[in-house]
Design an enzyme around this catalytic site. Sequence first.
Site, short mmCIF file in Angstrom:
data_model
loop_
_atom_site.label_atom_id
_atom_site.label_comp_id
_atom_site.label_asym_id
_atom_site.label_seq_id
_atom_site.Cartn_x
_atom_site.Cartn_y
_atom_site.Cartn_z
N ASP A 13 0.80 -1.23 0.00
CA ASP A 13 0.00 0.00 0.00
C ASP A 13 0.84 1.27 0.00
OD1 ASP A 13 0.71 -0.95 2.63
OD2 ASP A 13 -0.67 0.49 3.52
N GLU A 67 -0.68 -1.81 5.24
CA GLU A 67 0.30 -1.75 6.32
C GLU A 67 0.21 -0.43 7.08
OE1 GLU A 67 3.28 -1.12 8.88
OE2 GLU A 67 3.31 0.12 7.10
NI NI Z 1 6.58 1.28 5.30
#
Ligand code: NI
Length: 392
Positions: free
Chosen positions: A82, A140
């Site tokens: 991401d 994340e």
């Molecule tokens: Ni990172």
Amino acid sequence: MDLHKEILQRCQAQYEDIVAIRRDIHRHPEIGFEVQRTAGIAAAELEKLGITVRTGVGKTGVVGDLNVPGATRRIALRADMDALPMQEQSNPPYKSIFDGKAHMCGHDAHTAMLIGAARVLNEMKDRLKANVRFIFQPNEENLPGGAPAMIEDGVLEGVDEIFGLHVWPLVDTGKFSICEGPALGQPDTFYITILGKGGHAAVPQITVDPIVIGAQFIANLQSIVARNVDPLDSAVVSVTQFHAGTTHNVIPQSAEIVGTVRTFRKDTQRMIRNQLKNMLAAVTSMHQAEYRFEYDGGYPVTFNHAQSVQKALQATRTLAGEAHVIYPETPVLGGEDFAFYAEKIPGCFVFLGIRNPAKDIVYMCHDPRFDIDEPAMVQGMALHAMLAMNYE
Ligand code: NI
């Protein structure tokens, strides 16, 4: 030929292709769990190799299994996919084409490097002694992370050990750095409201002044780190917001206090949370005020296990040379959701040097000028491949 030389040579042969994949992902950043295009690239690349692929794991994650006949052990290699909701400030030829989205944490490179490692390992699969699981993870950057959803969907089932890496602008290209034990901290947030009784500033005796109470509380909490945390451990308690009042002659009803707690150890985190609440309860009760206390736990501490650290050290020292591996690296009080995997099974999270002042590549992750020195991707691919080739 030495194994590490062969791996580096094979990674070098993939370099231009992997750079092209990285730049394509960089140009088309996706946020959070909405990483369908990026996940599609990872899945298609693994499928081309004949690797068994599962998609939609943990919402939009991709899992590939390179299975070795007769092998009983399994190593997992993880990349996150991401981007961040921010604007890219520099102008590389592969600049983000989406307004307000940019790969300013290098997850584009993480994804591309793991694809490269899958190619190299597939070429060398006859010599693999363990099964390899490739994990491409969404979300994340945002709580609750993407790892818990993938774990829920069974991504760690049958996995003995896990490794991940992060491009690291504090370390020069050609080098790695590795922490022993805690690598990244647990970043928590607290939200406090002190509920007093407002009134005329000239008649304080019939008010309960939340500003005086809040000021006492903030002064008191300075002693938590100084007097309650082991001097050989590390922690931070910072108040970052204190809001109260609207004018010069009115004592307000309430005051808001917001802050952050950063720790490396669960027991320290628990102690600080309790101390904050105890002090708040004591100081408000002393003044007949009330309070609200909310505490949001961030990602857990990312903990590098000793046995996994040894494997990462061996691999990085062989690839880069002992002088180019910084160990033990000083831990960082930022957070990383790789932590969730390493809570369940042994693992190690390695920092990959990507700094190159000659190219003005010096900016920290999440800086709008962040970029990576692409040749470092050979080292990153090679680390994944080496860890898997050595695994038995
Ligand atoms: Ni990172």
